[in-house]
Enzyme design. Structure first.
Site, PDB file in Angstrom:
ATOM      1  N   HIS A   1      49.618  -3.584 -18.479  1.00  0.00           N
ATOM      2  CA  HIS A   1      49.976  -4.982 -18.721  1.00  0.00           C
ATOM      3  C   HIS A   1      48.998  -5.557 -19.749  1.00  0.00           C
ATOM      4  O   HIS A   1      47.814  -5.207 -19.734  1.00  0.00           O
ATOM      5  CB  HIS A   1      49.862  -5.799 -17.440  1.00  0.00           C
ATOM      6  CG  HIS A   1      50.781  -5.369 -16.354  1.00  0.00           C
ATOM      7  ND1 HIS A   1      50.947  -6.125 -15.209  1.00  0.00           N
ATOM      8  CD2 HIS A   1      51.576  -4.286 -16.197  1.00  0.00           C
ATOM      9  CE1 HIS A   1      51.809  -5.519 -14.403  1.00  0.00           C
ATOM     10  NE2 HIS A   1      52.197  -4.396 -14.991  1.00  0.00           N
TER      11      HIS A   1
ATOM     12  N   GLU B   1      47.569  -8.484 -19.945  1.00  0.00           N
ATOM     13  CA  GLU B   1      46.477  -9.260 -19.342  1.00  0.00           C
ATOM     14  C   GLU B   1      45.385  -8.337 -18.808  1.00  0.00           C
ATOM     15  O   GLU B   1      44.195  -8.636 -18.916  1.00  0.00           O
ATOM     16  CB  GLU B   1      47.003 -10.149 -18.205  1.00  0.00           C
ATOM     17  CG  GLU B   1      48.142 -11.059 -18.596  1.00  0.00           C
ATOM     18  CD  GLU B   1      49.512 -10.415 -18.447  1.00  0.00           C
ATOM     19  OE1 GLU B   1      50.514 -11.152 -18.558  1.00  0.00           O
ATOM     20  OE2 GLU B   1      49.608  -9.175 -18.226  1.00  0.00           O
TER      21      GLU B   1
ATOM     22  N   CYS C   1      50.228 -11.196 -12.873  1.00  0.00           N
ATOM     23  CA  CYS C   1      50.553 -10.593 -11.579  1.00  0.00           C
ATOM     24  C   CYS C   1      49.247 -10.500 -10.781  1.00  0.00           C
ATOM     25  O   CYS C   1      48.167 -10.741 -11.331  1.00  0.00           O
ATOM     26  CB  CYS C   1      51.188  -9.213 -11.777  1.00  0.00           C
ATOM     27  SG  CYS C   1      50.019  -7.933 -12.292  1.00  0.00           S
TER      28      CYS C   1
END
Length: 158
Positions: A56, A58, A86
């Site tokens: 991901h 992030e 998330c």
């Protein structure tokens, strides 16, 4: 505060999300901005191309920050992102000691869309970033990005 600077960075996140989708990835993009306003790093989802379900943007930006920034620099930074972190990414953000999160669309909204389109639920519960990393300032959603992000995620759903 969602100002013109935040909107500009969120616009870039939306562009990165579209690039990810065009590359066969899930439409998520993020930008790491230093306390002085300098864009330090950016990324988009790379789950499909790497075969790594943790790829991901992030999470990758948190790893980059841990390797390249001092503790004080991380605390002053902001991560702008197309979709709310998330739980995995929120935890990485908190553990690394990054500052503020600003997101365009909430994880709850993304979950609602997935259910509406009959897409299987995420394997991880969509917890708000502020619950996973309570010491982090979290701002969002930014409603003017809702329809654009919905369309990108709808395209992914088929």
């Amino acid at each position: 505060m969602i100002d013109e600077v935040a909107l500009r960075h969120l616009e870039r996140c939306a562009e990165l999300a579209e690039q990810a989708l065009d590359a066969g990835e899930e439409p998520f993009g993020s930008v790491l901005v230093g306390g002085d306003g300098t864009v330090l790093a950016e990324d988009h989802n790379r789950i499909t191309s790497t075969g790594d379900p943790t790829a991901h943007p992030e999470f990758e930006l948190a790893r980059w920050a841990a390797a390249n920034m001092t503790e004080a620099e991380r605390a002053a930074a902001t991560v702008y992102t197309s979709g709310e972190h998330c739980p995995m990414c929120s935890a990485a953000h908190g553990w690394v000691g990054l500052g503020r999160i600003v997101y365009a669309v909430s994880s709850a909204r993304l979950s609602e869309w997935r259910a509406e389109w009959g897409v299987p639920a995420s394997p991880v519960v969509a917890l708000p970033a502020r619950e996973v990393a309570p010491g982090v300032v979290v701002e969002g959603p930014v409603e003017q990005f809702t329809e654009r992000m919905r369309e990108l995620h709808r395209r992914l759903a088929g």
